[in-house]
Design a protein around this motif. Structure first.
Motif, PDB file in Angstrom:
ATOM      1  N   ASP A 156       0.573  -1.199   0.031  1.00 51.13           N
ATOM      2  CA  ASP A 156       0.318   0.082  -0.035  1.00 51.13           C
ATOM      3  C   ASP A 156       1.175   1.136   0.045  1.00 51.13           C
ATOM      4  O   ASP A 156       0.728   2.114  -0.499  1.00 51.13           O
ATOM      5  CB  ASP A 156      -1.477   0.211   1.484  1.00 51.13           C
ATOM      6  N   TYR A 157       1.849   1.177   0.317  1.00 57.23           N
ATOM      7  CA  TYR A 157       3.041   1.884   0.480  1.00 57.23           C
ATOM      8  C   TYR A 157       3.363   2.426  -0.963  1.00 57.23           C
ATOM      9  O   TYR A 157       4.021   3.265  -1.053  1.00 57.23           O
ATOM     10  CB  TYR A 157       4.724   1.910   1.411  1.00 57.23           C
ATOM     11  N   LEU A 158       4.366   1.365  -1.232  1.00 66.04           N
ATOM     12  CA  LEU A 158       4.462   1.603  -3.046  1.00 66.04           C
ATOM     13  C   LEU A 158       3.182   1.925  -3.541  1.00 66.04           C
ATOM     14  O   LEU A 158       3.936   3.217  -4.952  1.00 66.04           O
ATOM     15  CB  LEU A 158       4.876   0.424  -3.148  1.00 66.04           C
ATOM     16  N   GLU A 159       2.411   1.521  -3.447  1.00 67.61           N
ATOM     17  CA  GLU A 159       1.560   2.310  -4.709  1.00 67.61           C
ATOM     18  C   GLU A 159       0.726   3.379  -3.904  1.00 67.61           C
ATOM     19  O   GLU A 159       1.408   4.460  -5.366  1.00 67.61           O
ATOM     20  CB  GLU A 159       0.248   1.329  -3.871  1.00 67.61           C
ATOM     21  N   ASP A 160       1.020   4.021  -3.244  1.00 69.39           N
ATOM     22  CA  ASP A 160       1.017   5.804  -3.113  1.00 69.39           C
ATOM     23  C   ASP A 160       2.018   6.119  -3.530  1.00 69.39           C
ATOM     24  O   ASP A 160       1.634   7.436  -4.205  1.00 69.39           O
ATOM     25  CB  ASP A 160       0.857   5.532  -1.419  1.00 69.39           C
ATOM     26  N   SER A 161       3.306   5.919  -3.210  1.00 68.77           N
ATOM     27  CA  SER A 161       4.386   6.468  -3.401  1.00 68.77           C
ATOM     28  C   SER A 161       4.684   6.493  -5.384  1.00 68.77           C
ATOM     29  O   SER A 161       4.672   7.336  -6.490  1.00 68.77           O
ATOM     30  CB  SER A 161       5.836   5.577  -2.974  1.00 68.77           C
TER      31      SER A 161
END
Length: 278
Positions: free
Chosen positions: A91-96
């Protein structure tokens, strides 16, 4: 002392800032302003990254990229860097990925979901950073070894972590955070682990000395406890609180960065990959 875990607070912020790009930008700016470790990381990267950038294209591994705050700094600071940012949290990667769309399209950064214990890059990067990640991983030497193998000859590695002096805030039943595999590192401890992993330590120093730790308590610790207890109702109180405490806190952080710390609750190590014998 009341207990608080970082991850739920970080996830709460992530849920808020992912909705609007300007909020994420503001969040990056807040992280860089309030977290002393960011001051240290950016100061070191300005010194060594500038040398690499002057030589042309270079590659950097962000091992545990989290919110991507250091990626934003690196892309803005250096014209020739290309970044591979990896993290276990999709989820952090998708936001980035959503935030860095332009830089992804230009081929300057890519985001991959990977466990640092499983990475198998070979001599791909000129520099690697691992900021406040190793304290969460039991097999930390394995991670350091993987990062060492991912670096080109004489590639740099920069890590930051809590130190052995952080036990008051990072261990025990009355802990401030409870996601750590160890309380932290000492100078000799981290040097030996780096050597075991195939690095030559260049500089190891404590961060968050007396002044920096005081600033952390003033600007981060107690406001986070308020947020944990009374949620968003704490924000108006915090706004008034920071009017009076921010100038003093930032002054203490500047002194911490520019004066040697005999000990501190944080530690960083800059190392270089050992030369391979011919």
């Amino acid at each position: 002392m009341s207990r608080i875990a970082y991850d739920p607070v970080k996830d709460r912020f992530a849920n808020i800032i992912r909705r609007f790009r300007f909020l994420r930008t503001a969040f990056y700016m807040i992280l860089d302003l309030f977290f002393l470790r960011s001051w240290y990381v950016r100061a070191i990267m300005r010194k060594f990254g500038t040398i690499l950038d002057q030589e042309g294209s270079w590659t950097l591994l962000d091992a545990g990229s989290g919110f991507g705050q250091y990626d934003r700094f690196l892309l803005q600071q250096f014209d020739h860097v290309k970044i591979k940012a990896i993290d276990v949290k999709d989820d952090y990667l998708e936001d980035s990925r959503a935030y860095f769309q332009k830089e992804i399209a230009e081929g300057r950064i890519e985001f991959k979901q990977k466990d640092l214990l499983d990475i198998n890059y070979e001599r791909e990067f000129n520099f690697a950073i691992c900021i406040d990640v190793l304290e969460h991983i039991e097999e930390d030497v394995k991670v350091m070894t993987n990062i060492q193998q991912a670096l080109k000859e004489r590639g740099y590695f920069l890590m930051h972590s809590p130190s052995i002096y952080s036990e008051e805030d990072a261990d025990g039943d009355a802990s401030f955070v409870d996601e750590h595999a160890r309380a932290g590192y000492g100078k000799e401890d981290i040097k030996e682990k780096l050597k075991t992993a195939g690095f030559k330590p260049l500089h190891v120093a404590y961060t968050y000395g007396d002044k920096g730790h005081m600033a952390w308590e003033m600007l981060i610790k107690y406001p986070m406890l308020w947020l944990n207890r009374i949620k968003l109702w704490a924000l108006p109180v915090m706004a008034v609180y920071y009017v009076f405490t921010l100038p003093l806190g930032l002054s203490l952080m500047w002194l911490d960065l520019n004066e040697p710390n005999p000990q501190g609750t944080g530690i960083y190590a800059l190392a270089r990959k050992k030369d391979t014998p011919n």
